[in-house]
Design a protein around this motif. Structure first.
Motif, PDB file in Angstrom:
ATOM      1  N   GLU A 132      56.748  39.794  50.739  1.00  0.00           N
ATOM      2  CA  GLU A 132      55.403  40.272  50.349  1.00  0.00           C
ATOM      3  C   GLU A 132      55.478  41.662  49.724  1.00  0.00           C
ATOM      4  OE1 GLU A 132      53.012  39.974  53.933  1.00  0.00           O
ATOM      5  OE2 GLU A 132      53.543  37.847  54.041  1.00  0.00           O
ATOM      6  N   THR A 138      56.645  41.421  46.189  1.00  0.00           N
ATOM      7  CA  THR A 138      55.540  40.931  45.350  1.00  0.00           C
ATOM      8  C   THR A 138      54.538  42.054  45.082  1.00  0.00           C
ATOM      9  OG1 THR A 138      55.821  38.780  46.351  1.00  0.00           O
ATOM     10  CG2 THR A 138      53.754  39.129  45.193  1.00  0.00           C
ATOM     11  N   THR A 139      54.251  42.852  46.118  1.00  0.00           N
ATOM     12  CA  THR A 139      53.321  43.976  45.959  1.00  0.00           C
ATOM     13  C   THR A 139      53.827  44.930  44.881  1.00  0.00           C
ATOM     14  OG1 THR A 139      52.630  43.844  48.248  1.00  0.00           O
ATOM     15  CG2 THR A 139      52.302  45.971  47.180  1.00  0.00           C
ATOM     16  N   GLU A 151      55.969  44.336  42.554  1.00  0.00           N
ATOM     17  CA  GLU A 151      56.049  43.688  41.234  1.00  0.00           C
ATOM     18  C   GLU A 151      54.662  43.635  40.576  1.00  0.00           C
ATOM     19  OE1 GLU A 151      58.788  40.426  41.066  1.00  0.00           O
ATOM     20  OE2 GLU A 151      57.878  39.631  39.248  1.00  0.00           O
ATOM     21  N   THR A 152      53.646  43.359  41.381  1.00  0.00           N
ATOM     22  CA  THR A 152      52.266  43.352  40.858  1.00  0.00           C
ATOM     23  C   THR A 152      51.896  44.743  40.346  1.00  0.00           C
ATOM     24  OG1 THR A 152      51.746  41.716  42.543  1.00  0.00           O
ATOM     25  CG2 THR A 152      49.867  42.786  41.491  1.00  0.00           C
ATOM     26  N   ARG A 153      52.281  45.753  41.095  1.00  0.00           N
ATOM     27  CA  ARG A 153      51.990  47.130  40.671  1.00  0.00           C
ATOM     28  C   ARG A 153      52.758  47.468  39.400  1.00  0.00           C
ATOM     29  NH1 ARG A 153      52.506  50.486  46.327  1.00  0.00           N
ATOM     30  NH2 ARG A 153      50.746  49.540  47.418  1.00  0.00           N
ATOM     31  N   ARG A 154      54.012  47.030  39.348  1.00  0.00           N
ATOM     32  CA  ARG A 154      54.815  47.291  38.155  1.00  0.00           C
ATOM     33  C   ARG A 154      54.132  46.712  36.924  1.00  0.00           C
ATOM     34  NH1 ARG A 154      59.717  43.620  36.239  1.00  0.00           N
ATOM     35  NH2 ARG A 154      57.950  42.193  36.359  1.00  0.00           N
ATOM     36  N   ASP A 155      53.690  45.453  37.055  1.00  0.00           N
ATOM     37  CA  ASP A 155      53.052  44.795  35.911  1.00  0.00           C
ATOM     38  C   ASP A 155      51.789  45.544  35.489  1.00  0.00           C
ATOM     39  OD1 ASP A 155      55.060  42.973  36.037  1.00  0.00           O
ATOM     40  OD2 ASP A 155      53.894  41.410  37.046  1.00  0.00           O
ATOM     41  N   ALA A 156      51.019  45.980  36.497  1.00  0.00           N
ATOM     42  CA  ALA A 156      49.774  46.703  36.189  1.00  0.00           C
ATOM     43  C   ALA A 156      50.093  48.027  35.487  1.00  0.00           C
ATOM     44  CB  ALA A 156      48.996  46.966  37.479  1.00  0.00           C
ATOM     45  N   GLU A 191      47.911  51.505  44.854  1.00  0.00           N
ATOM     46  CA  GLU A 191      47.365  50.202  44.455  1.00  0.00           C
ATOM     47  C   GLU A 191      47.273  50.086  42.929  1.00  0.00           C
ATOM     48  OE1 GLU A 191      47.199  47.931  46.544  1.00  0.00           O
ATOM     49  OE2 GLU A 191      47.575  49.297  48.207  1.00  0.00           O
ATOM     50  N   PRO A 192      47.290  48.836  42.391  1.00  0.00           N
ATOM     51  CA  PRO A 192      47.241  48.661  40.941  1.00  0.00           C
ATOM     52  C   PRO A 192      46.080  49.416  40.280  1.00  0.00           C
ATOM     53  CG  PRO A 192      47.620  46.549  42.000  1.00  0.00           C
ATOM     54  CD  PRO A 192      47.428  47.553  43.100  1.00  0.00           C
TER      55      PRO A 192
END
Ligand SMILES: Cc1ncc(COP(=O)(O)O)c(C=O)c1O
Length: 390
Positions: A295, A298-299, A301-306, A373-374
């Motif tokens: 998890e 994933t957290t 990676e989501t932030r990286r993408d944002a 956070e993103p």
């Protein structure tokens, strides 16, 4: 007040570059500003519950109220060996190839005391994690920097290093996934490292602090997966990042048994060992349910993408990190790293780490942490975009 003269050893220590950054950030916060702090490497998520509970249960056990065994409890070293077998297919002898550390910062400083005499040299990445240099300064030894360049994917190029530097070096520090560049290493690179180290009789210290944090389904490679790695070095692994346990101070070194013995010897003189309940919690982290680690990745990676997307939208291009929780951004023309970081701090209230703090070759970059956070990362980019420098 008597002024007591500091020892030469203390005076030799490099200045803690990032201390002033922390001071400036706190001052802005005190003034009531909404500061987005992406400058430090402090994980923002809590430690998994099962680990906290293991500590709570173990804290009441009177056995842990006594001194713990000097080199750590066998159950923890066994957990480390099981973890390396499970994660990397690497077999370790728990008694001779595992050293328990108070966080890996200590081990990374101690290793220089173990192997460097005054005037000796150690190979160090530039840019790199500053504490390698602290250990070298304490040993009164000399750093021999090798540059991490974008054209080489931020990996050292052994062919470009001088023969003399390679011959003289007793230690070489490496760190992949890399802080601050966020680059990752391949198995082939580590294979080549083993060859170079063997030929030149260099002890390799691979700092695997971000070992769990690889993106796009790519699991970072352990140095010990390369054949012969144990003959030429060690790897340090911290629980700080994988399990959000930075405050707990627990990590370990694994690999070459003579190097592990040296670390244990110096630690016999410096410490007893970690609080036994922390050791129980660490074993739970390594052996228990690993879903929190998935998890966490994933957290990030989501932030990286944002972050990458938001940066692009303001015209600030960056290579998407493949691992760690950092992104390594080039500063716009006309600014030094420090000037740009200062501008972001003053005008956008966004804290980033100037690349020059990690070494000369870090000049021209800033490091941004994926440590919020993103929406906050997007807000940071929006504020930076409003400065009109891109
Ligand atoms: C590259 C690297 N190595 C080592 C450490 C030290 O981690 P710890 O002392 O918490 O194990 C850090 C922490 O930020 C790091 O970024």
């Amino acid at each position: 007040m008597v002024h007591f003269e500091q020892s030469e050893l203390l005076k030799r220590l490099p200045e803690q570059f990032f201390a002033s950054l922390v001071g400036k950030t706190q001052a802005l916060k005190r003034e009531g500003h909404d500061v987005i702090n992406l400058g430090q490497g402090n994980p923002d998520q809590p430690t998994p519950d099962n680990v906290v509970k293991a500590l709570q249960n173990a804290a009441g056990n009177p056995i842990h109220h006594k001194y713990s065994p000097f080199r750590g409890f066998s159950f923890l070293k066994e957990a480390v060996a099981t973890f390396y077998e499970r994660e990397y297919g690497v077999t370790l002898d728990q008694e001779t190839e595992v050293a328990v550390l108070f966080g890996t910062k200590t081990g990374l400083v101690e290793i220089s005391q173990c192997y460097l005499n005054p005037g000796d040299t150690a190979l160090l990445p530039d840019p790199g994690y500053p504490d390698y240099l602290s250990g070298i300064a304490l040993a009164n030894a000399k750093p021999s920097f090798f540059p991490l360049l974008e054209k080489n994917h931020f990996l050292p190029n052994y062919d470009e290093m001088s023969e003399e530097a390679l011959d003289l070096a007793k230690l070489m520090f490496l760190n992949y996934p890399n802080n601050p560049t966020s680059a990752t290493a391949t198995r082939e690179f580590f294979d080549e490292t083993v060859e170079v180290a063997k030929r030149r009789n260099i002890c390799v210290v691979h700092d695997f602090a971000y070992g769990a944090i690889g993106f796009d389904g790519q699991k970072p490679t352990s140095f010990l997966e390369s054949e012969g790695a144990k003959e030429v070095g060690i790897e340090t692994y911290t629980l700080s990042k994988t399990y959000n346990m930075a405050g707990w101070r627990v990590g370990f070194a694994v690999g070459n048994h003579s190097v592990i013995e040296s670390l244990n010897v110096i630690q016999d003189h410096l410490y007893v060992s970690l609080f036994g309940a922390v050791q129980e919690a660490a074993a739970e982290a390594l052996l228990g349910d690993q879903s929190a680690v998935d998890e966490l990745v994933t957290t990030y990676e989501t932030r990286r993408d944002a972050l990458v997307k938001a940066a692009k939208s303001i015209g600030w291009e960056v290579t998407a990190p493949k691992g760690t929780f950092f992104a390594w951004f080039k500063v716009p023309e006309g600014y030094s790293s420090e000037q740009f970081a200062e501008l972001l701090l003053r005008e956008a209230h966004v804290v980033v780490a100037p690349g020059s703090g990690f070494g000369e070759t870090g000049e021209g970059y800033v490091r941004i942490g994926l440590l919020d956070e993103p929406e906050r990362l997007e807000e940071a980019m929006k504020r930076i975009g409003q400065l009109g420098v891109f």
